[in-house]
Design an enzyme around this catalytic site. Structure first.
Site, PDB file in Angstrom:
ATOM      1  N   SER A 201       0.869  -1.126   0.024  1.00  0.00           N
ATOM      2  CA  SER A 201       0.257   0.103   0.107  1.00  0.00           C
ATOM      3  C   SER A 201       0.716   1.170   0.101  1.00  0.00           C
ATOM      4  CB  SER A 201      -1.018   0.041   1.173  1.00  0.00           C
ATOM      5  OG  SER A 201      -2.083   0.888   1.049  1.00  0.00           O
TER       6      SER A 201
ATOM      7  N   LYS B  55       4.268   2.022  -2.240  1.00  0.00           N
ATOM      8  CA  LYS B  55       4.876   3.475  -2.778  1.00  0.00           C
ATOM      9  C   LYS B  55       6.280   3.431  -2.505  1.00  0.00           C
ATOM     10  CE  LYS B  55       0.094   5.301  -2.115  1.00  0.00           C
ATOM     11  NZ  LYS B  55      -0.546   4.799  -2.898  1.00  0.00           N
TER      12      LYS B  55
ATOM     13  N   GLN C  70      -7.336   6.004  -7.177  1.00  0.00           N
ATOM     14  CA  GLN C  70      -7.500   6.983  -6.539  1.00  0.00           C
ATOM     15  C   GLN C  70      -6.855   8.265  -7.503  1.00  0.00           C
ATOM     16  OE1 GLN C  70      -4.511   7.032  -3.284  1.00  0.00           O
ATOM     17  NE2 GLN C  70      -5.661   8.816  -2.177  1.00  0.00           N
TER      18      GLN C  70
ATOM     19  N   GLU D 101      -3.510  13.677   0.332  1.00  0.00           N
ATOM     20  CA  GLU D 101      -3.864  12.828   1.468  1.00  0.00           C
ATOM     21  C   GLU D 101      -2.432  12.975   2.431  1.00  0.00           C
ATOM     22  OE1 GLU D 101      -4.327   7.984   2.556  1.00  0.00           O
ATOM     23  OE2 GLU D 101      -4.746   8.727   0.594  1.00  0.00           O
TER      24      GLU D 101
ATOM     25  N   HIS E 248      -7.131  -6.248   0.244  1.00  0.00           N
ATOM     26  CA  HIS E 248      -5.976  -5.493   0.292  1.00  0.00           C
ATOM     27  C   HIS E 248      -4.786  -5.611   1.174  1.00  0.00           C
ATOM     28  CE1 HIS E 248      -3.569  -2.016  -0.584  1.00  0.00           C
ATOM     29  NE2 HIS E 248      -3.803  -1.352   0.342  1.00  0.00           N
TER      30      HIS E 248
END
Length: 519
Positions: free
Chosen positions: A233, A237, A274, A282, A363
């Site tokens: 998640s 990244k 997203q 965010e 997820h």
């Protein structure tokens, strides 16, 4: 006393010895560069590129050409890639991620069987952080996988494969929940709370400092020359960017990284992932400069397929989830396919894997489909005991089409690959030829076949797997695969009129369908 040799003979001997020393030194340098051991960024000696201004950037809807220099020319050899990668890195720093500073003036620390400490000092500022260690069974020193954030990574499989786990808390280096003008953590303690560098690069900087300490430790517990990185998640990244910005990392394994991770920025708006503005707002993951592109990603002079390319030719295993559109898996598959073209041009097409063909939609779940490729990648890139080729296992639920996103071709660099023709320039087949199969090795889950071609030398062979089969790898031909690895197209590459491939049969032992035409 032995007489001295005549002057001419003495000069000749000295010249020969000097030439031999130069040749040996050149060979050693080449081998050192190929291994890139202990080199965080081998492009530091490249000329500083003249970067464009944000206001002068044109709108380019397709993916930028990773083989094109900023001066408009294209690279022509594998030796050119070092400085080409540096240009991509500088563009990515300026417009996407923010600058990753070079190694600080002082990095010290300790390594034990349970803990790593890192102490950094630079320009009168200092910071410290630590990471936990979990060792596998057996006798070290061990390679290690740095796990960002502590969830989503299959640490049991990592340790069972023979690698240690370094439990790294990225928040100790770059905290979330802060404003862009008041960033917190070890990185920002050294470089300022108003640094324009985003959290992803700050987290990457922390991993680099851990590797510094590993290299200084003497390698009695953990090896400093065999490091991987993984996370899921937001930490996927961070994993993706970490592998791109430190060439000492042998294996990069991002998991379900989503927007600001692997998915191409240009594809995110059309996929229902997203949004770029949401990801930018965010958390300060991306660099401050990216804020100018959240509504116009086609103005970016780089995209994430070039972040993939920055990792080449090192090991890359991208794990993705096709069941959650918000993660942008279709755009991620395009990034992998486009970045894989750089891997192929560098003669390392077998070093990249993208795998979204999974059943579990949760997820950051540990997935059975990933365990064997995870083990194989650790064996190949960290333990150096395996040679399994990478695969593109793209789920039909979220399969991107690279042809829609590129208008550039893949050059043959140093003769290692054949140029990939674009759809508009390829010559259609005009005649027929014939093929025969020869069975090769068989295993419980796969089998090898050799194709023998007769009737011409300029052939194009199309091999179609029979469901639920797919192709794992191939040899002795210039091959391309469909996005789901079920159609293999082969052309001669100078190895003769025979080539082979491996079929993952999934219970169907029927040989694939085949056709042959002469171009």
């Amino acid at each position: 006393m032995r007489p001295s040799p005549p002057p001419l003979l003495r000069r000749t001997a000295i010249a020969l010895l000097t030439a031999l020393a130069v040749a040996v030194g050149a060979t050693a340098a080449t081998e050192s560069r190929a291994a890139a051991a202990g080199v965080e960024d081998e492009g530091v000696s490249c000329p500083a590129p003249a970067l464009p201004d944000a206001g002068s950037l044109p709108t380019v809807t397709r993916l930028p050409d990773p083989f094109k220099r900023l001066n408009g020319t294209r690279i022509t050899s594998q030796a050119d890639w070092r400085c080409q990668r540096n240009e991509i890195k500088k563009l990515a720093e300026k417009f996407v991620y923010g600058e990753k500073p070079a190694k600080p003036s002082s990095v010290t620390g300790t390594v034990s069987a349970s803990n790593i400490t890192v102490n950094v000092s630079h320009n009168g500022r200092s910071a410290s952080f630590s990471a936990g260690v979990e060792l596998p069974s057996g006798t070290g020193p061990f390679p290690a996988v740095v796990v960002l954030g502590g969830f989503g990574a299959d640490t049991a499989t990592i340790k069972a494969a023979g690698a240690a786990v370094i439990k790294y808390d990225p928040y100790s280096v770059g905290r979330e929940g802060t404003g862009r003008a008041n960033k917190q953590g070890a990185f920002y303690s050294v470089y300022g709370s108003n640094s324009t560098t985003g959290l992803l690069v700050a987290w990457a900087w922390g991993v680099s400092r851990i590797i510094d300490v590993l290299e200084q430790s003497g390698g009695s517990i953990l090896r400093g020359d065999a490091t991987g990185v993984t996370g899921c998640s937001r930490f996927g990244k961070g994993t993706f960017v970490t592998g791109a910005f430190d060439q000492r990392i042998a294996l990069t394994m991002p998991i379900e990284s989503g927007t600001a991770g692997a998915p191409i920025f240009r594809g995110v708006p059309g996929e229902g992932a997203q949004s770029l503005s949401s990801a930018y707002g965010e958390q300060p993951w991306l660099g401050d400069a990216f804020g100018s592109f959240t509504g116009s990603p086609a103005r970016l002079p780089v995209d994430t397929h070039e972040t993939v390319a920055m990792i080449a030719p090192r090991g890359l295993f991208i794990m993705d989830n096709p069941h959650i559109a918000n993660l942008g898996p279709r755009s991620a598959s395009v990034a992998a396919l486009a970045g894989a073209e750089v891997y192929k041009a560098l003669g390392a097409g077998g070093n990249i894997t993208y795998w979204s063909d999974v059943q579990d939609g949760n997820h950051c779940a540990n997935r059975a489909e990933w365990r064997e490729p995870l083990r194989q990648n650790i064996q190949k890139f960290l333990l150096k005991t395996g040679n399994a080729a990478g695969v593109m296992r793209i789920s039909s639920r979220a399969a991107g089409n690279l042809a829609e996103w590129r208008d550039w071709t893949t050059p043959g660099l140093d003769g290692s690959t054949s140029p990939t023709p674009s759809a508009s320039s390829s010559s259609p087949p005009t005649g027929s030829c014939s093929t025969t199969y020869t069975a090769g090795q068989q295993w419980a889950d796969r089998f090898n076949l050799t194709v023998n071609v007769s009737g011409g030398s300029n052939w194009v062979v199309t091999v179609t797997a029979r469901s639920p089969q797919y192709f794992q790898n191939s040899w002795n031909a210039a091959t391309t695969l469909s996005s789901n690895n079920t159609v293999l197209t082969a052309r001669p590459n100078g190895s003769g009129n025979s080539f082979g491939f491996t079929v993952m049969h999934n219970g169907n032992w029927t040989w694939p369908a085949i056709s042959c035409l002469i171009a």
